[in-house]
Design a protein around this motif. Structure first.
Motif, mmCIF file in Angstrom:
data_model
loop_
_atom_site.group_PDB
_atom_site.id
_atom_site.type_symbol
_atom_site.label_atom_id
_atom_site.label_comp_id
_atom_site.label_asym_id
_atom_site.label_seq_id
_atom_site.Cartn_x
_atom_site.Cartn_y
_atom_site.Cartn_z
ATOM 1 N N GLY A 73 -13.804 13.012 38.281
ATOM 2 C CA GLY A 73 -14.397 11.956 37.474
ATOM 3 C C GLY A 73 -15.178 12.474 36.285
ATOM 4 O O GLY A 73 -15.723 11.673 35.513
ATOM 5 N N ASN A 74 -15.220 13.781 36.099
ATOM 6 C CA ASN A 74 -15.917 14.365 34.953
ATOM 7 C C ASN A 74 -14.902 14.634 33.844
ATOM 8 O O ASN A 74 -14.039 15.504 33.987
ATOM 9 C CB ASN A 74 -16.610 15.666 35.368
ATOM 10 C CG ASN A 74 -17.401 16.296 34.226
ATOM 11 O OD1 ASN A 74 -17.489 15.740 33.131
ATOM 12 N ND2 ASN A 74 -17.982 17.449 34.491
ATOM 13 N N PRO A 75 -14.982 13.919 32.732
ATOM 14 C CA PRO A 75 -13.977 14.126 31.664
ATOM 15 C C PRO A 75 -13.958 15.554 31.129
ATOM 16 O O PRO A 75 -12.912 16.048 30.715
ATOM 17 C CB PRO A 75 -14.413 13.129 30.575
ATOM 18 C CG PRO A 75 -15.198 12.088 31.306
ATOM 19 C CD PRO A 75 -15.903 12.816 32.413
ATOM 20 N N GLU A 76 -15.118 16.234 31.120
ATOM 21 C CA GLU A 76 -15.176 17.586 30.582
ATOM 22 C C GLU A 76 -14.440 18.588 31.473
ATOM 23 O O GLU A 76 -13.997 19.628 30.990
ATOM 24 C CB GLU A 76 -16.626 18.014 30.410
ATOM 25 C CG GLU A 76 -17.392 17.178 29.384
ATOM 26 C CD GLU A 76 -18.828 17.630 29.234
ATOM 27 O OE1 GLU A 76 -19.239 18.557 29.978
ATOM 28 O OE2 GLU A 76 -19.539 17.071 28.385
ATOM 29 N N ALA A 77 -14.329 18.281 32.759
ATOM 30 C CA ALA A 77 -13.647 19.191 33.681
ATOM 31 C C ALA A 77 -12.232 18.727 34.009
ATOM 32 O O ALA A 77 -11.553 19.351 34.830
ATOM 33 C CB ALA A 77 -14.451 19.317 34.981
ATOM 34 N N PHE A 78 -11.777 17.658 33.341
ATOM 35 C CA PHE A 78 -10.517 17.044 33.728
ATOM 36 C C PHE A 78 -9.327 17.957 33.465
ATOM 37 O O PHE A 78 -8.443 18.093 34.310
ATOM 38 C CB PHE A 78 -10.337 15.716 32.974
ATOM 39 C CG PHE A 78 -9.064 15.000 33.306
ATOM 40 C CD1 PHE A 78 -8.861 14.469 34.565
ATOM 41 C CD2 PHE A 78 -8.058 14.870 32.359
ATOM 42 C CE1 PHE A 78 -7.685 13.811 34.886
ATOM 43 C CE2 PHE A 78 -6.883 14.210 32.668
ATOM 44 C CZ PHE A 78 -6.695 13.687 33.931
ATOM 45 N N TYR A 79 -9.282 18.604 32.304
ATOM 46 C CA TYR A 79 -8.128 19.435 31.984
ATOM 47 C C TYR A 79 -8.040 20.658 32.893
ATOM 48 O O TYR A 79 -6.953 21.071 33.295
ATOM 49 C CB TYR A 79 -8.183 19.862 30.518
ATOM 50 C CG TYR A 79 -8.025 18.710 29.558
ATOM 51 C CD1 TYR A 79 -6.993 17.796 29.716
ATOM 52 C CD2 TYR A 79 -8.907 18.518 28.499
ATOM 53 C CE1 TYR A 79 -6.840 16.723 28.845
ATOM 54 C CE2 TYR A 79 -8.758 17.455 27.621
ATOM 55 C CZ TYR A 79 -7.725 16.560 27.809
ATOM 56 O OH TYR A 79 -7.577 15.496 26.952
ATOM 57 N N ALA A 80 -9.188 21.245 33.215
ATOM 58 C CA ALA A 80 -9.186 22.362 34.166
ATOM 59 C C ALA A 80 -8.744 21.891 35.550
ATOM 60 O O ALA A 80 -8.033 22.604 36.269
ATOM 61 C CB ALA A 80 -10.577 22.988 34.252
ATOM 62 N N LEU A 81 -9.130 20.669 35.912
ATOM 63 C CA LEU A 81 -8.755 20.125 37.214
ATOM 64 C C LEU A 81 -7.255 19.909 37.326
ATOM 65 O O LEU A 81 -6.623 20.362 38.297
ATOM 66 C CB LEU A 81 -9.488 18.799 37.442
ATOM 67 C CG LEU A 81 -9.101 18.017 38.702
ATOM 68 C CD1 LEU A 81 -9.504 18.785 39.957
ATOM 69 C CD2 LEU A 81 -9.738 16.630 38.690
ATOM 70 N N ILE A 82 -6.646 19.248 36.343
ATOM 71 C CA ILE A 82 -5.208 18.955 36.443
ATOM 72 C C ILE A 82 -4.382 20.235 36.326
ATOM 73 O O ILE A 82 -3.307 20.346 36.937
ATOM 74 C CB ILE A 82 -4.774 17.920 35.384
ATOM 75 C CG1 ILE A 82 -5.003 18.440 33.964
ATOM 76 C CG2 ILE A 82 -5.488 16.605 35.605
ATOM 77 C CD1 ILE A 82 -4.473 17.520 32.892
ATOM 78 N N THR A 83 -4.866 21.215 35.574
ATOM 79 C CA THR A 83 -4.145 22.486 35.484
ATOM 80 C C THR A 83 -4.156 23.205 36.822
ATOM 81 O O THR A 83 -3.130 23.737 37.267
ATOM 82 C CB THR A 83 -4.780 23.382 34.401
ATOM 83 O OG1 THR A 83 -4.749 22.693 33.143
ATOM 84 C CG2 THR A 83 -4.015 24.691 34.265
#
Length: 322
Positions: A175-185
């Motif tokens: 739910g943190n937009p700043e960590a979203f790209y690292a999460l999906i990767t």
């Protein structure tokens, strides 16, 4: 020495066909396999090739209750969002390109690294056990994968519960937009790396072992053997998969992103595929969504053709040989 005489009407470079090896003979010999393949061929034809005719709605003001034959033709009007710079479309395009870059840099090399590490293991039992563990996530749906990450990294997940129990602050990841790209990767790496490793392990098994022995006799270290023997032996499959990756580069995980879009918002999670879904299926702008999808497919085709030409220039076979 005289050159061999070619059979009358035949090509001297082509070996003579053996009896029973004609087209009809091979068809009779292989018909059980062909019959088993027919359902899969039918599915591909219906859902991949026949469905291409549906792109005609990109040039219509398509209304489902009217159908293709009675919907109004609007020409290139649906493509105006590409030319006029619709903010939502541009945001989806930027997100798509950035996620594509991340996956090319971090996701694509991951199975190569894992294959090299597994190939260095001496024990076959350990290698098979590790392979089995790595392959398992590939067979899980994205619904399960996202749920697993939420149970581990979510606000009420295992890690945050452990941190609270020991007096630490919870970490906001899901739910943190700043960590979203690292999460999906990390999700893509965890899910698909083990399965993609199969191809590279198969290629590694075909490399001549005498090349390693010769390089070792010349004093080459393990790193030098990897750089000068292993990687050149894998170059053809790496180039092939990279070309195919480029063709699919604008499709960056529809289900994965749609399942997590509500938690982080559309500003960071909207990509071209979710844009098509949200504006077409949900918003009813069928023609505009079809136009975006058509352009995305054409861009992917151009990328494959260009990358294949570059591969030919570098001496590789690529996807096809012209």
């Amino acid at each position: 020495m005289t050159a061999p005489v070619a059979p009358r009407g035949g090509d001297p470079r082509r070996p003579a066909r053996r009896p029973g090896q004609g087209w009809w003979a091979r068809l009779r010999r292989d018909h059980p396999v062909l019959l088993l393949a027919l359902p899969g061929i039918a599915v591909v034809i219906v859902f991949q090739y026949v469905a291409l005719g549906g792109n005609v709605i990109a040039f219509q003001d398509y209304q489902p209750y009217l159908g293709i034959d009675r919907s109004l033709w609007v020409g290139l009007e649906n493509f105006s969002i590409l030319f006029d710079g619709d903010p939502r479309f541009l945001q989806a395009l930027r997100n798509t390109l950035f996620i594509t870059l991340l996956q090319t840099v971090f996701v694509f090399p991951a199975p190569i690294v894992v294959a090299l590490l597994l190939n260095s293991l001496v024990s076959n039992k350990v290698k098979q056990a590790v392979q089995s563990v790595l392959y398992l996530p590939h067979f899980l749906s994205w619904v399960i994968v996202v749920a697993v990450f939420q149970q581990v990294l979510g606000g009420a997940g295992m890690i945050n519960n452990f941190l609270r129990a020991n007096g630490f602050e919870a970490v906001n990841i899901i739910g943190n937009p700043e960590a979203f790209y690292a999460l999906i990767t990390s999700q893509v790496i965890w899910k698909d790396t083990g399965w993609a490793t199969i191809l590279f392990l198969a290629v590694l098994s075909q490399i001549d072992r005498s090349l390693y022995e010769a390089s070792a006799m010349d004093g080459a270290s393990r790193w030098r053997q990897t750089w000068h023997v292993t990687l050149p032996g894998m170059r053809a499959i790496i180039v092939l998969l990279l070309i195919l990756k480029l063709g699919d580069s604008l499709s960056v995980g529809f289900e994965q992103l749609l399942l997590q879009q509500q938690a982080v918002g559309r500003d960071v999670s909207e990509v071209l595929d979710t844009y098509v879904y949200n504006n077409g299926v949900i918003g009813g702008a069928w023609g505009v969504s079809a136009a975006v999808g058509l352009v995305k497919g054409l861009v992917g085709l151009v990328l494959v053709l260009v990358a294949n030409k570059i591969a030919h220039a570098l001496g590789e076979e690529g996807v096809y040989r012209a």
